[in-house]
Design a protein around this motif. Structure first.
Motif, PDB file in Angstrom:
ATOM      1  N   UNK A  86       0.829  -1.207   0.000  1.00 38.76           N
ATOM      2  CA  UNK A  86       0.000   0.000   0.000  1.00 38.76           C
ATOM      3  C   UNK A  86       0.864   1.258   0.000  1.00 38.76           C
ATOM      4  N   UNK A  87       0.364   2.260  -0.680  1.00 37.62           N
ATOM      5  CA  UNK A  87       1.037   3.561  -0.647  1.00 37.62           C
ATOM      6  C   UNK A  87       0.723   4.237   0.691  1.00 37.62           C
ATOM      7  N   UNK A 120      -2.559   3.676   3.156  1.00 40.19           N
ATOM      8  CA  UNK A 120      -2.429   3.250   4.556  1.00 40.19           C
ATOM      9  C   UNK A 120      -3.195   4.194   5.482  1.00 40.19           C
ATOM     10  N   UNK A 121      -3.077   5.493   5.206  1.00 41.35           N
ATOM     11  CA  UNK A 121      -3.801   6.476   6.029  1.00 41.35           C
ATOM     12  C   UNK A 121      -5.306   6.270   5.904  1.00 41.35           C
ATOM     13  N   UNK A 122      -5.779   6.048   4.705  1.00 42.05           N
ATOM     14  CA  UNK A 122      -7.212   5.832   4.453  1.00 42.05           C
ATOM     15  C   UNK A 122      -7.689   4.583   5.192  1.00 42.05           C
ATOM     16  N   UNK A 123      -6.853   3.513   5.124  1.00 39.31           N
ATOM     17  CA  UNK A 123      -7.193   2.269   5.800  1.00 39.31           C
ATOM     18  C   UNK A 123      -7.254   2.485   7.312  1.00 39.31           C
TER      19      UNK A 123
END
Length: 155
Positions: free
Chosen positions: A137-138, A142-145
């Protein structure tokens, strides 16, 4: 009990005795005997395929041993016996066939198969590493997840 023992004993008498055929060959010299032993170890039984004619119990192997013996007694050399057998049965009769166009696959086939297997393993390993790298993941993903997971915990 005694009757059973007698029946087993009688059954054993009717069975043919297990007798191994032992070939006895008389040689003129120890060198001739040594050549015979070498030849019978170098020549493959055409019927058994994975046994030399010295160890095979096949009738054909016995015939080949007898022919080898008679040729040596007549004064044939080791090479003459081998040439006779190859002329009659082909290179298959030799455990170590000569390197020729028709036997190249026998000599180099196993090496080629192993190299091909090694190449396949290397290609598949590298391909898997590339796929694993592509699936990482970019930072934004990762932040969105993390946000999604936090929202799920809050609910």
């Amino acid at each position: 009990m005694r009757l059973c023992f007698v029946l087993i004993l009688l059954a054993g008498l009717w069975l043919p005795p297990a007798m191994a055929a032992i070939d006895v060959y008389q040689f003129d010299s120890p060198q001739q005997e040594e050549i015979f032993r070498e030849l019978t170890r170098e020549l493959r039984c055409p019927k058994c395929q994975n046994q030399d004619i010295a160890d095979s119990n096949a009738e054909l192997a016995k015939d080949l041993r007898d022919k080898t013996y008679s040729m040596l007694r007549e004064g044939s050399s080791k090479e003459e016996v081998i040439d006779y057998m190859v002329a009659r049965y082909g290179n298959f009769i030799l455990y170590k066939p000569p390197v020729m166009a028709s036997t190249l696959i026998l000599w180099f086939g196993p090496v080629l198969v192993m190299l091909l297997g090694l190449v396949i393993v290397l290609v598949r390993t590298r391909k898997k590493k590339r796929n694993d790298a592509d699936e990482s993941l970019s930072t934004q993903e990762r932040e969105r997840l993390a946000d999604l997971l936090n929202k799920d915990k809050e609910s």
